[in-house]
Design an enzyme around this catalytic site. Structure first.
Site, short mmCIF file in Angstrom:
data_model
loop_
_atom_site.label_atom_id
_atom_site.label_comp_id
_atom_site.label_asym_id
_atom_site.label_seq_id
_atom_site.Cartn_x
_atom_site.Cartn_y
_atom_site.Cartn_z
N ALA A 330 0.57 -1.19 -0.17
CA ALA A 330 -0.12 0.31 0.06
C ALA A 330 0.67 1.61 -0.06
O ALA A 330 2.38 1.12 -0.17
CB ALA A 330 -0.56 -0.08 0.84
N HIS A 365 -0.57 1.15 9.13
CA HIS A 365 0.98 1.29 8.58
C HIS A 365 1.18 2.55 8.00
O HIS A 365 1.47 4.18 7.60
CB HIS A 365 1.47 0.65 7.72
CG HIS A 365 3.03 0.78 7.15
ND1 HIS A 365 3.81 0.51 7.70
CD2 HIS A 365 3.23 1.67 6.54
CE1 HIS A 365 4.98 1.01 7.43
NE2 HIS A 365 4.47 1.21 5.93
N GLU A 366 0.10 2.98 6.70
CA GLU A 366 -0.47 3.92 5.82
C GLU A 366 -1.17 5.06 6.92
O GLU A 366 -0.36 6.23 6.57
CB GLU A 366 -1.33 3.26 4.65
CG GLU A 366 -0.62 1.94 3.98
CD GLU A 366 0.90 2.60 4.05
OE1 GLU A 366 1.14 3.68 3.48
OE2 GLU A 366 0.86 1.39 3.91
N GLU A 388 10.09 4.90 7.77
CA GLU A 388 9.23 3.89 7.15
C GLU A 388 9.24 3.19 8.55
O GLU A 388 8.18 2.39 9.40
CB GLU A 388 9.78 2.97 6.33
CG GLU A 388 9.65 3.13 5.66
CD GLU A 388 7.99 3.50 4.75
OE1 GLU A 388 7.35 2.35 5.23
OE2 GLU A 388 7.94 4.09 3.92
ZN LIG Z 1 5.40 2.79 4.81
#
Ligand SMILES: [Zn+2]
Ligand SMILES: *[C@@H]1O[C@H](CO)[C@@H](O)[C@H](O)[C@H]1NC(C)=O
Ligand SMILES: *[C@@H]1O[C@H](CO)[C@@H](O)[C@H](O)[C@H]1NC(C)=O
Ligand SMILES: *[C@@H]1O[C@H](CO)[C@@H](O)[C@H](O)[C@H]1NC(C)=O
Ligand SMILES: *[C@@H]1O[C@H](CO)[C@@H](O)[C@H](O)[C@H]1NC(C)=O
Length: 959
Positions: A330, A365-366, A388
């Site tokens: 994603a 996460h997104e 990240e």
């Molecule tokens: Zn990421």
């Protein structure tokens, strides 16, 4: 960006877990054309004398039936960049471009006065470095501090697959389950592909606001982009859609999706806090789960970071879109996050629990990226971990569903994969210089995700959650208020941590927080802590050195600041997560009570996180005995640590197999998911080295069957309603492993379920399909294969489709295998799944790699085209070697050697062959010692008992 399988050697392999790889590829898969050409690395970076403050982009895509004078699958583009000049005397402007053609360029001042460009070459395209240089007329310079408007007309490509990124096209099935060529075009710009969509300042540190306009075919449905549509203007065959201005952001975050009929499949109908799931229209009801998790997560992040989401830009929306084709898991585009379908769409009764969990974690996460990545962005991709690492940390610590046990799962999914990824001699530091696009993509690797996230967990336990949270908040707010949506360097993070720890008076022992952080950020690798206990005096001697998985690696002088936590058998305290001391030197001592109790360091593998622990022989024995007496003597997360460490310590020859397997013997009694996840991985690693030694393999498997007995008995062969998620996951992984090595109970149950499905349509629970379908096809006929093949074509859920693709590779029927290989080259397998499809085939049945090799030899060019990316082709080449026997390897070697011209990547193949051979040699060299350690005497002379013979025969039959 989320790439999901943390440990993967190549991000391409989205569907595999580490345990499934046959061996480590010790080859450089990222062949970098820039290095081959001897490019000047620094030349990939833009000068910093221009600041793009705003940008208008207008694109007009053309599909299959393009009007007169337009090429199908291209788009017309016009962009106007508002650029502030930051230095004196500039005679040119340099930006990045990788579009199809530049049509024309004009430059004007803010008052629209023409700035004359060089007559003969108004612009140059420096293709090697993806630069577009605008040349001013002789004698003309730009005025420092002034804003100029650079207008460019150009033509772009709509690429065939998302793997090439930029703007790409795809098609999707209608409800009949067949491809109907309903077209859509999407964009995937991260990390260096904004330049394919428009000439741009395509580095994360350059931020602009964007006004995006799309002219779509009139019979298509509305276009989706980061922001809502401000204005819709019909223009004959086209409809112009103008979007609201985006927040100030990096170019890679732009997102556009034009389609015939994508639609909103789920929404919360909250005008103030809108949350929508968008997908192809024939996936109704598959968005409910994603809608359930997203809004509470958004709220959780808002509270945790004290920065609201919906005011990040005027009229912010929070759309999540499922793209049938997507290169990664994603991507965090602001206002319109794009997911591969399998990562967003959930179908009850078809999607398994693992894919369902990933929908939650990847959404987390997104969404976390909205704060870490979008608002605050790494200045350059050398520090991609700032994006990240944070997103990966919050992927597990932001989820608001305790029943998923994500805090605990973080250990096996991230901490242990960081320990594994960071143990090779070739590993890189979190901050690592990158320049060319290939280097940039390479740094989106396991380290940036897993080590970044692990470092943050370590910090949280080091500083306490309150101080940790305060530091993050300082970091975010400073960048927002003082620097206004600015980019950041690690140093800014250090300052924030320093500020918070000073303010809270956080006890840091002798460690300086900045020094502490810096070391972990700038140094590759991590240490192993050697612990020697004197039971007479209670004196514990500690020393550290870098941990290399290879026993022959050259040792370094590195010394990490290590916050220490420990507990002892005398008075076990599994909640001692706050470090008692920080070890700053190479060695240290601590005092515990004298006596015969075991000691374990790194409580719950959280107090410090990023290190392995090795003990003196007697302490290992004490741990082994404690576990033998009762596995619950040791916390389940420390059992997971012990298992993972023991395998790594055996491989690196820091402990003997005898010591290791003496400890591991407790697996016979342990049924925990957290134990079996690293155990299957470690056991499989060894097993893959015995595949060419049938009698050794049989002996080895016989012990594995004993190990597996308790856990299989405990889990049973069926999913129990309302059981904990980790039980379901444990069964999924353990039975898959057990059936694969020929565990007779597993195989019989799977066959029975498969037969019941075929003969009386008895549904198979999605969490059992992996092994049931695989065994069914491995033992079945071509008819069975063909049946599942058709079932896959009729599926309307990508998770289920990929599960079946995996099973289709398990057949050993020659006709089926041939058709499978043809299928990989057809439209039935999406570009993103091609490499996995090959791997599923090699993994599926031992004989399949040879057939695949023949296919590879005959159809090299078609395969190269189907997998799209050069690195992916190299992956197919090297993957196959891992599954061939010596005869196959010789065949492959000869083919590569005599086709060096048509297979220029032959070197990759040859080093994979060498790796495969050294794996076998490892097996030859260590078989006796391993079997002896497992209590099987010498593998070559032992006469199996009758019952053992039986299981062995089944095991051999199944290969
Ligand atoms: Zn990421
Ligand atoms: C640039 O090209 C566009 C598209 O072909 C055209 O409409 C425009 O008039 C051109 N501008 C100049 C200054 O040549
Ligand atoms: C961008 O769009 C906004 C409306 O959303 C408009 O007010 C503004 O003038 C536009 N900016 C430019 C430079 O065209
Ligand atoms: C839109 O028009 C094109 C060209 O006439 C046609 O091929 C396509 O099927 C149409 N799409 C829809 C959704 O009607
Ligand atoms: C921390 O930063 C805040 C503002 O961001 C400032 O007011 C405060 O004085 C700083 N504290 C320390 C100890 O530096």
């Amino acid at each position: 960006m989320s790439f999901l399988t943390k440990l993967v050697l190549v991000p391409a392999l989205l569907a595999l877990v580490s345990a499934e790889f046959p061996f480590e590829l010790e080859v450089d898969l990222d062949f970098d054309p820039a290095v081959a050409r001897n490019d000047d690395p620094a030349s990939y970076r833009l000068p910093e004398d221009l600041d793009p403050i705003h940008c208008n982009i207008e694109v007009t895509p053309y599909f299959e039936t393009a009007p007169e004078g337009k090429e199908p699958f291209t788009f017309d583009g016009e962009t106007t960049l508002y650029i502030r000049v930051l230095s004196e005397g500039l005679t040119a402007m340099i930006l990045q471009d990788n579009v199809k053609d530049i049509v024309n360029v004009t430059l004007v001042t803010e008052n629209f006065d023409i700035v004359p460009l060089n007559d003969s070459t108004p612009f140059d395209r420096i293709r090697q470095y993806f630069f577009l240089r605008i040349n001013l007329a002789d004698g003309v310079t730009l005025a420092n501090g002034q804003v100029y408007l650079l207008n460019i007309h150009y033509i772009g490509n709509i690429n065939e697959t998302p793997l090439t990124r930029g703007m790409f096209r795809g098609n999707y099935k209608d409800s009949s389950g067949k491809f109907t060529f309903s077209w859509y075009a999407g964009t995937h710009l991260q990390p260096t592909h904004g330049r394919q969509l428009f000439p741009s300042f395509d580095e994360p540190g350059f931020k602009s606001t964007y006004n995006i306009t799309v002219n779509r075919p009139a019979n298509f449905t509305q276009t989706y982009s980061n922001m809502d549509i401000a204005e819709t203007i019909p223009m004959g065959d086209l409809v112009k859609e103008v979007f609201y201005t985006t927040p100030r952001m990096s170019a890679y975050l732009i997102s556009i999706l034009v389609s015939e009929d994508f639609t909103v499949i789920a929404e919360n109908n909250d005008a103030d806090r809108p949350y929508r799931i968008i997908a192809r229209p024939n996936a109704p009801n598959q968005g409910e789960y994603a809608l359930k998790v997203g809004p509470p997560l958004t709220k959780w992040f808002e509270d945790y970071f004290s920065i609201p989401y919906y005011t990040m830009g005027p009229g912010m929306k929070n759309d999540q879109i499922a793209s049938p084709d997507w290169a990664s898991g994603a991507t965090e585009n602001w206002g319109l996050v794009s997911y591969r379908e399998v990562r967003l769409l959930y179908e009850e009764g078809e999607t398994n629990a693992l894919d369902k969990m990933y929908i939650g974690t990847i959404t987390a996460h997104e969404l976390a990226h909205k704060w870490f990545g979008n608002l605050i962005t790494a200045r350059w991709w050398d520090n991609v971990w700032i994006n990240e690492g944070f997103a990966s940390y919050f992927e597990y610590f932001g989820m608001v569903y305790p029943e998923l046990e994500l805090e605990s799962q973080f250990n096996i999914m991230y901490v242990q994969s960081a320990l594994s990824a960071d143990s090779s001699a070739a590993t890189r530091a979190l901050r690592h210089t990158v320049n060319s696009p290939t280097e940039v993509t390479g740094h989106f690797s396991g380290i940036s995700y897993s080590k970044g996230a692990t470092l943050l967990l370590m910090l949280k336990h080091f500083l306490s959650e309150d101080t940790f949270k305060k530091a993050l908040n300082r970091f975010l707010v400073d960048r927002l208020e003082v620097w206004s949506y600015e980019h950041a360097f690690p140093e800014d993070l250090y300052v924030a941590f320093k500020n918070a720890t000073t303010e809270d008076g956080t006890q840091l022992y002798s460690a300086d927080i900045e020094e502490f952080l810096k070391y972990w950020v700038d140094e590759p690798g991590y240490p192993v802590l050697d612990v020697t206990v004197n039971t007479d005096t209670g004196l514990v001697q500690l020393s550290q050195e870098r941990f290399f998985i290879s026993a022959t690696a050259t040792q370094t002088q590195q010394v990490w600041p290590l916050p220490l936590t420990y507990t002892t058998g005398k008075n076990p305290d599994w909640n001692a997560l706050t470090p008692t001391t920080v070890m700053l030197g190479k060695s240290d001592e601590i005092q515990i009570d004298a006596g015969d109790a075991w000691v374990i360091f790194n409580v719950q593998q959280k107090g410090n996180g990023m290190y392995r622990v090795n003990y003196d022989e007697n302490n290992w024995k004490r741990i082994a005995n404690a576990l033998k007496a009762d596995i619950n003597n040791i916390h389940f997360l420390n059992r997971a640590q012990v298992i993972d460490d023991v395998f790594a310590l055996m491989r690196s020859q820091r402990i003997t197999f005898e010591q290791g397997f003496e400890v591991l013997d407790f697996l016979r009694d342990d049924t925990s998911y957290y134990s079996w996840y690293p155990a299957t991985s470690g056991l499989n690693w060894i097993r893959n080295r015995f595949l060419h030694l049938p009698s050794v393999l049989a002996e080895y498997d016989a012990v594995l069957f004993e190990f597996l007995q308790a856990v299989i008995e405990d889990l049973g062969y069926d999913v129990v309603e309302d059981e904990p998620l980790t039980r379901t996951l444990n069964r999924l992984f353990v039975l898959s492993f057990a059936c694969n090595i020929g565990h007779s109970g597993c195989v019989q149950d799977a066959l029975q379920k498969f037969t019941a499905l075929r003969t009386s349509q008895t549904p198979v629970n999605p969490n059992l399909r992996r092994h049931v379908f695989c065994v069914g096809l491995r033992e079945g006929t071509y008819d069975d294969w063909n049946w599942l093949y058709n079932r896959r074509l009729d599926s309307n859920n990508q998770g289920d489709e990929v599960a079946m693709l995996r099973a289709l590779g398990c057949s050993s029927d020659e006709q089926a295998v041939k058709e499978y290989l043809e299928m990989i080259l057809s439209d039935d397998v999406k570009a993103q799944d091609t490499v996995n499809a090959f791997t599923f085939l090699y993994m599926g049945d031992k004989g399949n790699a040879k057939i695949a090799l023949q296919f590879l030899k005959e159809r090299t060019e078609e395969i190269r085209k189907a997998v799209v990316l050069p690195a992916w082709f190299q992956n197919v080449l090297s993957g196959i070697a891992g599954y061939l026997d010596e005869e196959g390897l010789e065949d492959m070697e000869q083919w590569l050697n005599s086709n060096q011209e048509s297979v220029p990547e032959f070197n990759v193949g040859l080093s994979a062959i060498a790796s495969a051979r050294s794996s076998m040699k490892w097996g030859d060299d260590n078989a006796d010692a391993v079997l002896k350690a497992m209590g099987r005497g010498s593998g070559h002379v032992i006469v199996p008992t009758l019952s053992l013979l039986f299981t062995t025969l089944i095991a051999l039959m199944l290969r």
